[in-house]
Design a protein around this motif. Structure first.
Motif, PDB file in Angstrom:
ATOM      1  N   LEU A  55      50.870  53.012  36.821  1.00  0.00           N
ATOM      2  CA  LEU A  55      51.573  54.035  37.608  1.00  0.00           C
ATOM      3  C   LEU A  55      50.762  55.324  37.668  1.00  0.00           C
ATOM      4  O   LEU A  55      50.691  55.980  38.713  1.00  0.00           O
ATOM      5  N   LYS A  56      50.151  55.676  36.556  1.00  0.00           N
ATOM      6  CA  LYS A  56      49.341  56.903  36.520  1.00  0.00           C
ATOM      7  C   LYS A  56      48.048  56.761  37.317  1.00  0.00           C
ATOM      8  O   LYS A  56      47.446  57.767  37.697  1.00  0.00           O
ATOM      9  N   ARG A  57      47.637  55.506  37.546  1.00  0.00           N
ATOM     10  CA  ARG A  57      46.404  55.263  38.299  1.00  0.00           C
ATOM     11  C   ARG A  57      46.577  55.580  39.781  1.00  0.00           C
ATOM     12  O   ARG A  57      45.594  55.816  40.491  1.00  0.00           O
ATOM     13  N   ILE A  58      47.801  55.601  40.272  1.00  0.00           N
ATOM     14  CA  ILE A  58      48.031  55.890  41.691  1.00  0.00           C
ATOM     15  C   ILE A  58      47.521  57.299  41.994  1.00  0.00           C
ATOM     16  O   ILE A  58      47.897  58.258  41.311  1.00  0.00           O
ATOM     17  N   PRO A  59      46.669  57.467  42.992  1.00  0.00           N
ATOM     18  CA  PRO A  59      46.063  58.777  43.277  1.00  0.00           C
ATOM     19  C   PRO A  59      47.103  59.859  43.508  1.00  0.00           C
ATOM     20  O   PRO A  59      48.071  59.666  44.252  1.00  0.00           O
ATOM     21  N   LYS A  60      46.914  60.994  42.867  1.00  0.00           N
ATOM     22  CA  LYS A  60      47.881  62.090  42.981  1.00  0.00           C
ATOM     23  C   LYS A  60      47.870  62.725  44.364  1.00  0.00           C
ATOM     24  O   LYS A  60      48.827  63.389  44.770  1.00  0.00           O
ATOM     25  N   TYR A  61      46.770  62.528  45.129  1.00  0.00           N
ATOM     26  CA  TYR A  61      46.664  63.161  46.433  1.00  0.00           C
ATOM     27  C   TYR A  61      47.253  62.312  47.564  1.00  0.00           C
ATOM     28  O   TYR A  61      47.222  62.713  48.720  1.00  0.00           O
ATOM     29  N   PRO A 117      49.918  60.899  50.141  1.00  0.00           N
ATOM     30  CA  PRO A 117      51.168  61.468  50.682  1.00  0.00           C
ATOM     31  C   PRO A 117      52.352  61.014  49.838  1.00  0.00           C
ATOM     32  O   PRO A 117      52.405  59.865  49.383  1.00  0.00           O
ATOM     33  N   ALA A 118      53.299  61.918  49.624  1.00  0.00           N
ATOM     34  CA  ALA A 118      54.386  61.680  48.663  1.00  0.00           C
ATOM     35  C   ALA A 118      55.198  60.427  48.974  1.00  0.00           C
ATOM     36  O   ALA A 118      55.589  59.682  48.061  1.00  0.00           O
ATOM     37  N   LEU A 119      55.458  60.160  50.269  1.00  0.00           N
ATOM     38  CA  LEU A 119      56.243  58.982  50.609  1.00  0.00           C
ATOM     39  C   LEU A 119      55.508  57.700  50.242  1.00  0.00           C
ATOM     40  O   LEU A 119      56.102  56.752  49.711  1.00  0.00           O
ATOM     41  N   ILE A 120      54.215  57.669  50.528  1.00  0.00           N
ATOM     42  CA  ILE A 120      53.410  56.496  50.193  1.00  0.00           C
ATOM     43  C   ILE A 120      53.344  56.314  48.684  1.00  0.00           C
ATOM     44  O   ILE A 120      53.481  55.203  48.166  1.00  0.00           O
ATOM     45  N   LYS A 121      53.162  57.419  47.959  1.00  0.00           N
ATOM     46  CA  LYS A 121      53.071  57.337  46.499  1.00  0.00           C
ATOM     47  C   LYS A 121      54.392  56.848  45.908  1.00  0.00           C
ATOM     48  O   LYS A 121      54.407  56.017  44.991  1.00  0.00           O
ATOM     49  N   ALA A 122      55.513  57.335  46.441  1.00  0.00           N
ATOM     50  CA  ALA A 122      56.824  56.903  45.942  1.00  0.00           C
ATOM     51  C   ALA A 122      57.006  55.405  46.138  1.00  0.00           C
ATOM     52  O   ALA A 122      57.496  54.695  45.249  1.00  0.00           O
ATOM     53  N   GLU A 123      56.600  54.898  47.312  1.00  0.00           N
ATOM     54  CA  GLU A 123      56.735  53.460  47.580  1.00  0.00           C
ATOM     55  C   GLU A 123      55.885  52.644  46.617  1.00  0.00           C
ATOM     56  O   GLU A 123      56.329  51.603  46.115  1.00  0.00           O
ATOM     57  N   ILE A 132      54.905  53.495  43.551  1.00  0.00           N
ATOM     58  CA  ILE A 132      55.510  53.566  42.214  1.00  0.00           C
ATOM     59  C   ILE A 132      56.667  52.580  42.111  1.00  0.00           C
ATOM     60  O   ILE A 132      56.783  51.813  41.149  1.00  0.00           O
ATOM     61  N   GLN A 133      57.533  52.597  43.117  1.00  0.00           N
ATOM     62  CA  GLN A 133      58.699  51.707  43.112  1.00  0.00           C
ATOM     63  C   GLN A 133      58.261  50.236  43.146  1.00  0.00           C
ATOM     64  O   GLN A 133      58.853  49.389  42.472  1.00  0.00           O
ATOM     65  N   HIS A 134      57.244  49.941  43.939  1.00  0.00           N
ATOM     66  CA  HIS A 134      56.770  48.566  44.070  1.00  0.00           C
ATOM     67  C   HIS A 134      56.218  48.042  42.741  1.00  0.00           C
ATOM     68  O   HIS A 134      56.514  46.912  42.334  1.00  0.00           O
ATOM     69  N   LYS A 135      55.422  48.861  42.062  1.00  0.00           N
ATOM     70  CA  LYS A 135      54.861  48.445  40.769  1.00  0.00           C
ATOM     71  C   LYS A 135      55.967  48.223  39.746  1.00  0.00           C
ATOM     72  O   LYS A 135      55.914  47.282  38.940  1.00  0.00           O
ATOM     73  N   ALA A 136      56.979  49.092  39.767  1.00  0.00           N
ATOM     74  CA  ALA A 136      58.107  48.939  38.832  1.00  0.00           C
ATOM     75  C   ALA A 136      58.887  47.662  39.159  1.00  0.00           C
ATOM     76  O   ALA A 136      59.334  46.936  38.256  1.00  0.00           O
TER      77      ALA A 136
END
Length: 484
Positions: A357-363, A365-371, A373-377
Motif C-alpha cells: 500500500l505504501k508503494r503506491i506513488p503519492k503523486y 491523482p487521489a481518485l486513482i490512488k484510492a481505487e 488502495i481499495q483493490h489491494k485490500a
C-alpha cells in the motif's frame, strides 16, 4: 567414438574448395552431405562416395527440425567411427547444423574438427567488387523477423529460395527502407558460368522476372536516406541534442526538471485515446518515448543506467510475473491478480500488505490512488460483501459530513468529506467504473452545458454574468434537455 570432420564445400566452384577439405573428403569412406544441391557435388562424384541427407527436408515440417534431426543423426553415426560431414560454403558462415553438432558432441565427449573453404559471402563481395571492411550484417531469410535491421550498414540475406520468401523479405525490409531502395539479387556467387546479379528497386524484389533458387542471396547496400523508425535512431538524436554542439535547453535538463513533461505527455495520450485519434496517439506515444530516452540519456551520462538496462529490467519483470507463459507454471487465471500482487511483493522484498500500500506513488491523482488502495485490500479479503453495504457506508459518511458541517468544524469537515469521496470510489469499484474517468466525463459535460448557457445568453443579447441564478438555471435545464 569417432571423430566428426566438418568440411566446407566452398561457394560452388570446384576451384574454391580448400586443399584441406579435399584431402578430408578423399581420405574418408564415410561422407555425408547435408545437401547434394550444390554445384561442386557434380565434380566430387568422380572421386568420392557419399550419402546425401536431402531426404530429411522431405520428412520434417520446418527447417529448424531439419537442422536438429540432421545434427542428431551425424552425432549418433559418429559413435560407429570417424566420419566427414560436408556443408556448402564455409562451415562457420550461416550453417546452423555446425553449431548444433558441436553442442551435442561436447555433451558426449566427441571430437569435432572443422575444415574451412571459401564462404559464399567472400564470393559475393568478390563478384560485386565490394570491400566488406566497411561492415555488413549477414541474415538468414528464415530469421529476418527476429533480426535487427540496421539501414546504416550493408546487409546480405541468404536462403531466398523462391518468390514467396522474397515477398516476405520485401515486406519486412519496407518497414525500414524506402520503396525505391536499390538491392541486388545475386545468384550462384562463386560458381563460374552461373554467377548473375540484378539490381532492382526493393518494391520490385518479388516480381515475376526475378528468379530465385537455392543459390540466391540478396545484397542491400547501406541506405543513403534516413527513415528514422527505430529506438536506435531516437537514441542517436538525443545523444546529439545533449552533446556539446547540441541544444542548450536539452543540455540543461535533469530527471527532476523533466518530471512534469512526462505527466503532461501521459495525459495528452489519454486525451488522444478518448478522441479516438490515431494520428494524435502516434504523436503522443512518440512524445512519451522521447521522455524515456531523455531520462536514459541523462542516466548514461551520469554513469548510473542506460536504455539497455531499462529494457532488460522490464523484460525480466514481465517474464517473472508471467510464469504461466514463460515457465509453464500452473496458475488459476480467476485469481491471477492476487498471484500478480504476490509476485510483486516477493520481487520487491515486501513482508506485509502495508508495504504494498505504501508503494503506491503519492503523486497519483487521489481518485486513482484510492481505487488502488481499495483493490489491494480487496485481494486479501478486506472488502464489502455486496454493493448494498457500500451504499449504506456512503449514506453513513454523508450524514457524518452533514453533522460536522452543522458544527462548523473545518478540520473534521475535510476529514468526513474525504471519507465520503473514498466511499464513492468504493462504489465505482463495485460498479466496475473508473472513478477518475467518470468524474472527467462529468467535467466535460459541465463545460459543454456551460458553453451552451453562454451562447444562449448571447443569442438573447443578455450579459450572462448579470443574469439571475434562476435565469441561469433555466438555461442549464435547456442544456440538459438538449442532451448536453
Amino acid at each position: 567414438m569417432g571423430k566428426i570432420s566438418i568440411v566446407g564445400l566452398g561457394p560452388g566452384d570446384y576451384s574454391l574448395i580448400s586443399q584441406g577439405a579435399l584431402e578430408a573428403l578423399q581420405s574418408s569412406s564415410r561422407i555425408f552431405l547435408r545437401t547434394e544441391k550444390h554445384p561442386t557435388v557434380d565434380k566430387l562424384k568422380e572421386t568420392i562416395q557419399y550419402t546425401s541427407l536431402d531426404y530429411f527436408y522431405d520428412k520434417e515440417e520446418n527447417f529448424e527440425n531439419v537442422y536438429s534431426k540432421i545434427s542428431e543423426f551425424i552425432v549418433e553415426l559418429s559413435k560407429e567411427g570417424d566420419l566427414v560431414y560436408a556443408v556448402p560454403g564455409h562451415p562457420r558462415v550461416a550453417e546452423k547444423t555446425v553449431s548444433i553438432i558441436e553442442s551435442l558432441a561436447k555433451e558426449k565427449n566427441i571430437e569435432v574438427e572443422t575444415i574451412a573453404s571459401m564462404s559464399f559471402v567472400d564470393a559475393m563481395f568478390n563478384y560485386l567488387a565490394i570491400d566488406p571492411a566497411d561492415g555488413f550484417k549477414l541474415v538468414d531469410a528464415f530469421e529476418i523477423e527476429n533480426s535487427f535491421i540496421d539501414t546504416n550498414t550493408s546487409m546480405i540475406i541468404t536462403q531466398i529460395y523462391d518468390r514467396f520468401i522474397a515477398s516476405n523479405i520485401k515486406l519486412k525490409l519496407m518497414e525500414y527502407y524506402d520503396y525505391d531502395q536499390e538491392v541486388c539479387i545475386v545468384n550462384g556467387a562463386g560458381v563460374k558460368n552461373l554467377e548473375s546479379k540484378k539490381y532492382v528497386q526493393l518494391q520490385d524484389l518479388d516480381r515475376c522476372e526475378n528468379l530465385f533458387d537455392y543459390l540466391s542471396s540478396l545484397y542491400i547496400p547501406k541506405s543513403t536516406k534516413s527513415v528514422y523508425n527505430t529506438v536506435y535512431d531516437l537514441e542517436k538524436i538525443m545523444n546529439t541534442l545533449r552533446s556539446p554542439f547540441g541544444c542548450d535547453w536539452d543540455k540543461k535538463q535533469t530527471h527532476e526538471s523533466l518530471k512534469k513533461y512526462l505527466i503532461e505527455e501521459a495525459y495528452e495520450l489519454c486525451q488522444a485515446i478518448d478522441n479516438d485519434d490515431i494520428d494524435e496517439m502516434i504523436e503522443e506515444l512518440g512524445d512519451i518515448l522521447l521522455q524515456v530516452i531523455f531520462h536514459c540519456q541523462i542516466g548514461q551520462e551520469e554513469g548510473y543506467f542506460d536504455f539497455k538496462e531499462v529494457v532488460s529490467g522490464i523484460c525480466k519483470k514481465l517474464i517473472y510475473r508471467h510464469p504461466h507463459v514463460f515457465n509453464n507454471a500452473k496458475i488459476d487465471m480467476d485469481t491471477f491478480e492476487k498471484t500478480w500482487e504476490e509476485l510483486k511483493q516477493e520481487e520487491k522484498g515486501e513482508s506485509s500488505i502495508t508495504d504494498g500500500l505504501k508503494r503506491i506513488p503519492k503523486y497519483l491523482p487521489a481518485l486513482i490512488k484510492a481505487e488502488k488502495i481499495q483493490h489491494k485490500a480487496a485481494l486479501v479479503g478486506f472488502d464489502w460483501d455486496n454493493i448494498e453495504d457500500v451504499f449504506k457506508k456512503i449514506t453513513e459518511e454523508y450524514k457524518e459530513l452533514l453533522d460536522e458541517c452543522e458544527e462548523g468544524n473545518i478540520k473534521y469537515i475535510k476529514e468526513e468529506l474525504g471519507d465520503l469521496l473514498f466511499s464513492i470510489v468504493n462504489l465505482a469499484r463495485f460498479l466496475k467504473i473508473d472513478s477518475e474517468e467518470a468524474l472527467n466525463c462529468t467535467n466535460h459535460k459541465f463545460v459543454n452545458r456551460f458553453e451552451f448557457m453562454e451562447q444562449s445568453a448571447k443569442k438573447l443579447n443578455r450579459n450572462f454574468e448579470k443574469m439571475t441564478l434562476q435565469e441561469k438555471d433555466e438555461l442549464w435545464n435547456k442544456a440538459k434537455e438538449n442532451k448536453l
